[in-house]
Scaffold this active site. Structure first.
Site, PDB file in Angstrom:
ATOM      1  N   GLY A  46     -45.300 -92.075 -62.066  1.00  0.00           N
ATOM      2  CA  GLY A  46     -44.035 -91.620 -62.681  1.00  0.00           C
ATOM      3  C   GLY A  46     -42.977 -90.902 -61.470  1.00  0.00           C
ATOM      4  N   CYS A  94     -48.772 -83.931 -60.127  1.00  0.00           N
ATOM      5  CA  CYS A  94     -47.421 -84.163 -60.007  1.00  0.00           C
ATOM      6  C   CYS A  94     -47.353 -84.425 -58.581  1.00  0.00           C
ATOM      7  CB  CYS A  94     -46.983 -82.711 -60.275  1.00  0.00           C
ATOM      8  SG  CYS A  94     -44.976 -82.780 -60.058  1.00  0.00           S
ATOM      9  N   GLU A 137     -41.798 -86.303 -66.884  1.00  0.00           N
ATOM     10  CA  GLU A 137     -40.827 -86.539 -65.947  1.00  0.00           C
ATOM     11  C   GLU A 137     -39.586 -85.946 -66.970  1.00  0.00           C
ATOM     12  OE1 GLU A 137     -41.428 -87.639 -63.411  1.00  0.00           O
ATOM     13  OE2 GLU A 137     -43.650 -88.540 -63.839  1.00  0.00           O
TER      14      GLU A 137
HETATM   15  O1  K1U Z   1     -43.879 -86.829 -61.800  1.00  0.00           O
HETATM   16  C1  K1U Z   1     -44.782 -87.001 -60.820  1.00  0.00           C
HETATM   17  O2  K1U Z   1     -44.712 -86.283 -59.987  1.00  0.00           O
HETATM   18  C2  K1U Z   1     -45.648 -88.077 -61.167  1.00  0.00           C
HETATM   19  C3  K1U Z   1     -46.982 -87.902 -61.577  1.00  0.00           C
HETATM   20  C4  K1U Z   1     -46.864 -88.260 -63.074  1.00  0.00           C
HETATM   21  C5  K1U Z   1     -47.924 -87.940 -64.064  1.00  0.00           C
HETATM   22  C6  K1U Z   1     -49.254 -88.068 -64.000  1.00  0.00           C
HETATM   23  C7  K1U Z   1     -50.315 -87.674 -64.717  1.00  0.00           C
HETATM   24  C8  K1U Z   1     -49.737 -87.178 -66.039  1.00  0.00           C
HETATM   25  C9  K1U Z   1     -48.555 -86.932 -66.173  1.00  0.00           C
HETATM   26  C10 K1U Z   1     -47.683 -87.074 -65.198  1.00  0.00           C
HETATM   27  C11 K1U Z   1     -48.040 -88.623 -60.864  1.00  0.00           C
HETATM   28  O3  K1U Z   1     -48.027 -89.948 -60.956  1.00  0.00           O
HETATM   29  S1  K1U Z   1     -49.514 -87.811 -60.267  1.00  0.00           S
HETATM   30  C12 K1U Z   1     -50.501 -89.095 -59.534  1.00  0.00           C
HETATM   31  C13 K1U Z   1     -51.255 -89.721 -60.578  1.00  0.00           C
HETATM   32  O4  K1U Z   1     -51.242 -89.311 -61.521  1.00  0.00           O
HETATM   33  C14 K1U Z   1     -51.905 -91.010 -59.996  1.00  0.00           C
HETATM   34  C15 K1U Z   1     -51.769 -91.418 -58.602  1.00  0.00           C
HETATM   35  C16 K1U Z   1     -52.594 -92.781 -58.441  1.00  0.00           C
HETATM   36  C17 K1U Z   1     -52.998 -93.536 -59.319  1.00  0.00           C
HETATM   37  C18 K1U Z   1     -52.925 -93.044 -60.945  1.00  0.00           C
HETATM   38  C19 K1U Z   1     -52.385 -91.996 -61.039  1.00  0.00           C
HETATM   39 ZN    ZN Z   2     -44.299 -84.534 -61.496  1.00  0.00          ZN
END
Ligand code: K1U
Ligand code: ZN
Length: 172
Positions: A46, A94, A137
């Protein structure tokens, strides 16, 4: 498409509130494409416009696992119109808080309304990881980070770890 730089905490930009977009025109649709590129490259599931320094209510999400089968969701002006009483606890990360993870409890199911990349109104439901990610998000659009859902003790531990990480990265 452009990979945009992601803002890392603690940066005051991450605490600002985003404003609604008037319409999904070519500028917003380009922003959505650049955000998707940035999110896939990170990699993440996200990204909120605030994280790339744009204070507009725009979010992209894709929780699909297979690289060849992307299922991107692009949202402008997303609103949660209903949340379930049942909650779920997920480990959250995040892209603005690199290498920091914590278990956060949020509503398990949500109903949301948004404008998609074709400027169409969409109503849909989400549950599990998708619902968690969308709520994470939408928090960004209000200047809220996942660490704000933790006790001040846990939050400060993460913020201290991030400072150390920033120092280490500046040296190398
Ligand atoms: O908002 C952001 O910073 C993105 C975040 C979103 C998120 C992840 C997990 C739970 C809630 C919201 C991320 O994408 S962190 C990275 C991550 O989760 C990931 C990275 C590589 C493969 C799979 C997941
Ligand atoms: Zn985040």
């Amino acid at each position: 498409m452009t990979v945009l730089p992601i803002i890392i905490a603690p940066d005051p930009m991450l605490r600002k509130k985003a404003t609604p977009v008037r319409t999904v025109d070519s500028e917003i649709s380009q922003l959505m494409k650049d955000m998707l590129e940035t999110m896939y490259r990170a990699p993440g599931i996200g990204l909120a416009a605030t994280q790339v320094g744009v204070l507009k209510r725009v979010v992209v999400v894709d929780i699909s696992k297979k690289e060849q089968l992307n299922e991107p969701i692009c949202m402008a002006n997303p609103e949660i119109v209903w949340s379930s009483k049942e909650e779920v606890t997920c480990e959250e990360g995040c892209l603005s808080l690199p290498e920091q993870y914590s278990e956060i409890t949020r509503p398990d199911r949500i109903k949301l309304r948004y404008i998609n990349e074709n400027n169409e109104k969409v109503d849909r439901e989400a549950s599990g990881l998708l619902a968690t990610c969308i709520q994470h998000e939408l928090d960004h659009l209000q200047g809220i980070l996942f660490i704000d859902h933790l006790s001040s003790l846990k939050r400060n531990i993460i913020l201290r770890r991030l400072k150390k990480l920033k120092k280490l990265n500046a040296k190398s």
